[in-house]
Design a protein around this motif. Structure first.
Motif, PDB file in Angstrom:
ATOM      1  N   PHE A  88      12.936 -12.614   4.809  1.00 34.64           N
ATOM      2  CA  PHE A  88      12.064 -12.558   3.643  1.00 34.64           C
ATOM      3  C   PHE A  88      12.502 -11.412   2.738  1.00 34.64           C
ATOM      4  O   PHE A  88      12.799 -10.311   3.215  1.00 34.64           O
ATOM      5  N   LEU A  89      12.518 -11.668   1.431  1.00 34.19           N
ATOM      6  CA  LEU A  89      12.865 -10.658   0.440  1.00 34.19           C
ATOM      7  C   LEU A  89      11.709 -10.513  -0.540  1.00 34.19           C
ATOM      8  O   LEU A  89      11.107 -11.512  -0.943  1.00 34.19           O
ATOM      9  N   ASP A  90      11.399  -9.268  -0.926  1.00 37.14           N
ATOM     10  CA  ASP A  90      10.298  -9.089  -1.872  1.00 37.14           C
ATOM     11  C   ASP A  90      10.493  -7.928  -2.832  1.00 37.14           C
ATOM     12  O   ASP A  90       9.588  -7.582  -3.588  1.00 37.14           O
ATOM     13  N   ALA A  91      11.682  -7.309  -2.821  1.00 39.33           N
ATOM     14  CA  ALA A  91      11.944  -6.240  -3.783  1.00 39.33           C
ATOM     15  C   ALA A  91      11.985  -6.837  -5.189  1.00 39.33           C
ATOM     16  O   ALA A  91      12.402  -7.983  -5.378  1.00 39.33           O
ATOM     17  N   GLU A  92      11.552  -6.075  -6.160  1.00 39.79           N
ATOM     18  CA  GLU A  92      11.452  -6.581  -7.541  1.00 39.79           C
ATOM     19  C   GLU A  92      12.780  -7.148  -8.039  1.00 39.79           C
ATOM     20  O   GLU A  92      12.815  -8.220  -8.652  1.00 39.79           O
ATOM     21  N   ALA A  93      13.882  -6.426  -7.775  1.00 39.67           N
ATOM     22  CA  ALA A  93      15.190  -6.896  -8.237  1.00 39.67           C
ATOM     23  C   ALA A  93      15.590  -8.194  -7.539  1.00 39.67           C
ATOM     24  O   ALA A  93      16.194  -9.086  -8.158  1.00 39.67           O
ATOM     25  N   GLN A  94      15.251  -8.322  -6.260  1.00 45.92           N
ATOM     26  CA  GLN A  94      15.572  -9.542  -5.514  1.00 45.92           C
ATOM     27  C   GLN A  94      14.777 -10.732  -6.038  1.00 45.92           C
ATOM     28  O   GLN A  94      15.314 -11.832  -6.197  1.00 45.92           O
ATOM     29  N   LEU A  95      13.501 -10.513  -6.328  1.00 47.29           N
ATOM     30  CA  LEU A  95      12.665 -11.590  -6.855  1.00 47.29           C
ATOM     31  C   LEU A  95      13.196 -12.061  -8.208  1.00 47.29           C
ATOM     32  O   LEU A  95      13.270 -13.267  -8.480  1.00 47.29           O
ATOM     33  N   LEU A  96      13.569 -11.107  -9.057  1.00 50.81           N
ATOM     34  CA  LEU A  96      14.106 -11.449 -10.372  1.00 50.81           C
ATOM     35  C   LEU A  96      15.393 -12.251 -10.237  1.00 50.81           C
ATOM     36  O   LEU A  96      15.598 -13.263 -10.931  1.00 50.81           O
ATOM     37  N   LYS A  97      16.259 -11.838  -9.314  1.00 51.77           N
ATOM     38  CA  LYS A  97      17.531 -12.527  -9.103  1.00 51.77           C
ATOM     39  C   LYS A  97      17.311 -13.962  -8.659  1.00 51.77           C
ATOM     40  O   LYS A  97      17.890 -14.904  -9.222  1.00 51.77           O
ATOM     41  N   TYR A  98      16.450 -14.161  -7.676  1.00 50.50           N
ATOM     42  CA  TYR A  98      16.281 -15.505  -7.127  1.00 50.50           C
ATOM     43  C   TYR A  98      15.446 -16.403  -8.036  1.00 50.50           C
ATOM     44  O   TYR A  98      15.615 -17.631  -8.007  1.00 50.50           O
ATOM     45  N   ARG A  99      14.576 -15.831  -8.847  1.00 50.50           N
ATOM     46  CA  ARG A  99      13.905 -16.654  -9.860  1.00 50.50           C
ATOM     47  C   ARG A  99      14.943 -17.230 -10.816  1.00 50.50           C
ATOM     48  O   ARG A  99      14.883 -18.406 -11.195  1.00 50.50           O
ATOM     49  N   GLY A 100      15.887 -16.370 -11.204  1.00 54.88           N
ATOM     50  CA  GLY A 100      16.942 -16.821 -12.111  1.00 54.88           C
ATOM     51  C   GLY A 100      17.820 -17.881 -11.482  1.00 54.88           C
ATOM     52  O   GLY A 100      18.173 -18.884 -12.118  1.00 54.88           O
ATOM     53  N   LEU A 122       0.838  -1.205   0.000  1.00 49.07           N
ATOM     54  CA  LEU A 122       0.000   0.000   0.000  1.00 49.07           C
ATOM     55  C   LEU A 122       0.874   1.256   0.000  1.00 49.07           C
ATOM     56  O   LEU A 122       0.530   2.264  -0.632  1.00 49.07           O
ATOM     57  N   ARG A 123       1.997   1.190   0.687  1.00 46.78           N
ATOM     58  CA  ARG A 123       2.923   2.334   0.677  1.00 46.78           C
ATOM     59  C   ARG A 123       3.475   2.555  -0.731  1.00 46.78           C
ATOM     60  O   ARG A 123       3.603   3.692  -1.188  1.00 46.78           O
ATOM     61  N   LYS A 124       3.809   1.454  -1.438  1.00 46.23           N
ATOM     62  CA  LYS A 124       4.311   1.585  -2.802  1.00 46.23           C
ATOM     63  C   LYS A 124       3.279   2.282  -3.695  1.00 46.23           C
ATOM     64  O   LYS A 124       3.633   3.133  -4.513  1.00 46.23           O
ATOM     65  N   LEU A 125       2.005   1.912  -3.522  1.00 39.81           N
ATOM     66  CA  LEU A 125       0.954   2.545  -4.320  1.00 39.81           C
ATOM     67  C   LEU A 125       0.855   4.034  -4.011  1.00 39.81           C
ATOM     68  O   LEU A 125       0.693   4.862  -4.909  1.00 39.81           O
ATOM     69  N   GLU A 147       3.235   6.030  -2.792  1.00 37.00           N
ATOM     70  CA  GLU A 147       4.416   6.741  -3.282  1.00 37.00           C
ATOM     71  C   GLU A 147       4.386   6.857  -4.804  1.00 37.00           C
ATOM     72  O   GLU A 147       4.811   7.886  -5.359  1.00 37.00           O
ATOM     73  N   LYS A 148       3.872   5.831  -5.463  1.00 38.12           N
ATOM     74  CA  LYS A 148       3.759   5.892  -6.921  1.00 38.12           C
ATOM     75  C   LYS A 148       2.790   6.987  -7.346  1.00 38.12           C
ATOM     76  O   LYS A 148       2.946   7.617  -8.399  1.00 38.12           O
ATOM     77  N   ALA A 149       1.777   7.237  -6.487  1.00 41.30           N
ATOM     78  CA  ALA A 149       0.800   8.285  -6.770  1.00 41.30           C
ATOM     79  C   ALA A 149       1.336   9.672  -6.432  1.00 41.30           C
ATOM     80  O   ALA A 149       0.686  10.688  -6.721  1.00 41.30           O
ATOM     81  N   GLY A 150       2.519   9.739  -5.802  1.00 44.18           N
ATOM     82  CA  GLY A 150       3.112  11.027  -5.455  1.00 44.18           C
ATOM     83  C   GLY A 150       2.472  11.693  -4.259  1.00 44.18           C
ATOM     84  O   GLY A 150       2.545  12.921  -4.120  1.00 44.18           O
ATOM     85  N   LEU A 151       1.854  10.902  -3.371  1.00 43.91           N
ATOM     86  CA  LEU A 151       1.183  11.459  -2.195  1.00 43.91           C
ATOM     87  C   LEU A 151       2.005  11.223  -0.940  1.00 43.91           C
ATOM     88  O   LEU A 151       2.645  10.182  -0.780  1.00 43.91           O
ATOM     89  N   ARG A 157     -11.491  -0.857   2.663  1.00 43.51           N
ATOM     90  CA  ARG A 157     -10.575   0.275   2.867  1.00 43.51           C
ATOM     91  C   ARG A 157      -9.406   0.194   1.890  1.00 43.51           C
ATOM     92  O   ARG A 157      -8.938   1.224   1.384  1.00 43.51           O
ATOM     93  N   ILE A 158      -8.943  -1.026   1.611  1.00 48.53           N
ATOM     94  CA  ILE A 158      -7.864  -1.198   0.641  1.00 48.53           C
ATOM     95  C   ILE A 158      -8.298  -0.702  -0.734  1.00 48.53           C
ATOM     96  O   ILE A 158      -7.559   0.002  -1.432  1.00 48.53           O
ATOM     97  N   ARG A 159      -9.523  -1.027  -1.118  1.00 46.15           N
ATOM     98  CA  ARG A 159     -10.030  -0.581  -2.422  1.00 46.15           C
ATOM     99  C   ARG A 159     -10.187   0.938  -2.454  1.00 46.15           C
ATOM    100  O   ARG A 159      -9.933   1.578  -3.485  1.00 46.15           O
ATOM    101  N   THR A 160     -10.567   1.526  -1.325  1.00 45.46           N
ATOM    102  CA  THR A 160     -10.675   2.985  -1.260  1.00 45.46           C
ATOM    103  C   THR A 160      -9.300   3.636  -1.412  1.00 45.46           C
ATOM    104  O   THR A 160      -9.137   4.617  -2.156  1.00 45.46           O
ATOM    105  N   LEU A 161      -8.315   3.063  -0.724  1.00 49.14           N
ATOM    106  CA  LEU A 161      -6.961   3.593  -0.835  1.00 49.14           C
ATOM    107  C   LEU A 161      -6.457   3.477  -2.271  1.00 49.14           C
ATOM    108  O   LEU A 161      -5.865   4.414  -2.810  1.00 49.14           O
ATOM    109  N   ALA A 162      -6.687   2.316  -2.890  1.00 49.10           N
ATOM    110  CA  ALA A 162      -6.249   2.117  -4.276  1.00 49.10           C
ATOM    111  C   ALA A 162      -6.892   3.132  -5.207  1.00 49.10           C
ATOM    112  O   ALA A 162      -6.243   3.649  -6.132  1.00 49.10           O
TER     113      ALA A 162
END
Length: 283
Positions: free
Chosen positions: A245-257, A18-21, A23-27, A57-62
């Motif tokens: 636990f890791l969940d950053a996009e670059a980390q996921l891509l690395k470990y998938r590989g 939710l924080r990523k969303l 920040e992506k919205a610039g709020l 509430r999640i849908r409202t935030l989105a």
């Protein structure tokens, strides 16, 4: 409602997404709080998983964040568990929180792949093997905690046998299979158990023989849990100091590989079963 003092990894992950969303919205958190009819503190507590947030509430935030990714919104809206109390909660305050978070991750995963070079995967361990593993902990664990950890590990295995069983791929190095934890009889029973469970449609066991040589990730023990959508995938690293636990996009891509490369050097499922049989015959 008082904020949670120890949110679970899943609750923290929901807040982080939710924080990523936002920040992506610039709020800012203050601006988001105003849109929600609240304040900055409420948004901050939601984003750290310290207070619950409903699907509505999640849908409202989105909506406030101008998110138009319906699959992502639906996936996030499905994450709150409400008042549901799962089996691992009985261990809260008894075992480290990371062990409970791991059970929660496996419960909600859509698919799980693990690569192990020096140990048998927890989801495939027998009671006797698991007990030996925990008896070797350092500093030594008191007997009651050893039994709690053993029972927790065995209960985690229910994800492989439920009505909609978890698709599970376990890649195990020959070194782990030849280590005689607990002696010959415990090892023989452990390998026979792996052979038996590998016959299940949802379970694939692949062996990396010594002859495979070097390969990426050979010094790590890790698992890749696929979420309902790729953005919610998670990597689990098994470290001596606890669960990571890791969940950053670059980390996921690395470990998938890495996981794909590890699987590529493994024997096929049929050849792996033959390999296991040969080790059993020589015990």
């Amino acid at each position: 409602m008082a904020p949670r003092t120890t949110p679970t990894a899943r609750q923290q992950r929901l807040g982080a997404e939710l924080r990523k969303l936002r920040e992506k919205a610039g709020l800012t958190a203050r601006e988001a709080g105003a849109l929600l009819g609240g304040n900055q503190a409420r948004i901050s507590n939601i984003e750290t998983g310290r207070i619950p947030v409903s699907a509505d509430r999640i849908r409202t935030l989105a909506c406030n964040y101008d998110c138009q990714d319906k699959k992502l919104i639906d996936a996030l809206a499905s994450m709150p568990s409400g008042r549901t109390r799962h089996w691992w909660e009985e261990y809260r305050g008894v075992l480290p929180p990371g062990m409970l978070d791991l059970a929660e991750l496996e419960h909600y995963a859509v698919e799980l792949r693990t690569a192990q070079t020096s140990s048998i995967p927890g989801l495939l361990q027998t009671v006797a093997h698991a007990r030996v593993v925990f008896e070797q902990s350092f500093p030594p664990l008191p007997p009651p905690e050893i039994e709690h950890r053993v029972s927790h590990r065995i209960k985690r295995q229910a994800v492989l046998f439920r009505d909609s069983p978890l698709p599970y791929t376990a890649i195990i190095h020959e070194a782990a299979l030849r280590m005689q934890f607990g002696g010959t009889e415990v090892t023989r029973a452990q390998l026979a158990h792996i052979m038996e469970i590998s016959e299940r449609e949802n379970v694939t066991v692949l062996v990396i023989p010594f002859t495979a040589g070097a390969f990426p990730g050979s010094g790590q023990t890790f698992s890749y849990a696929r979420g309902s959508i790729p953005q919610l995938d998670t990597v689990h690293l098994d470290q001596s100091h606890g669960v990571v636990f890791l969940d950053a996009e670059a980390q996921l891509l690395k470990y998938r590989g890495i996981m794909d490369r590890v699987q590529a050097v493994s024997l096929s499922a049929d050849s792996s079963r033959d390999f296991l049989r040969s080790i059993l015959r020589n015990l």
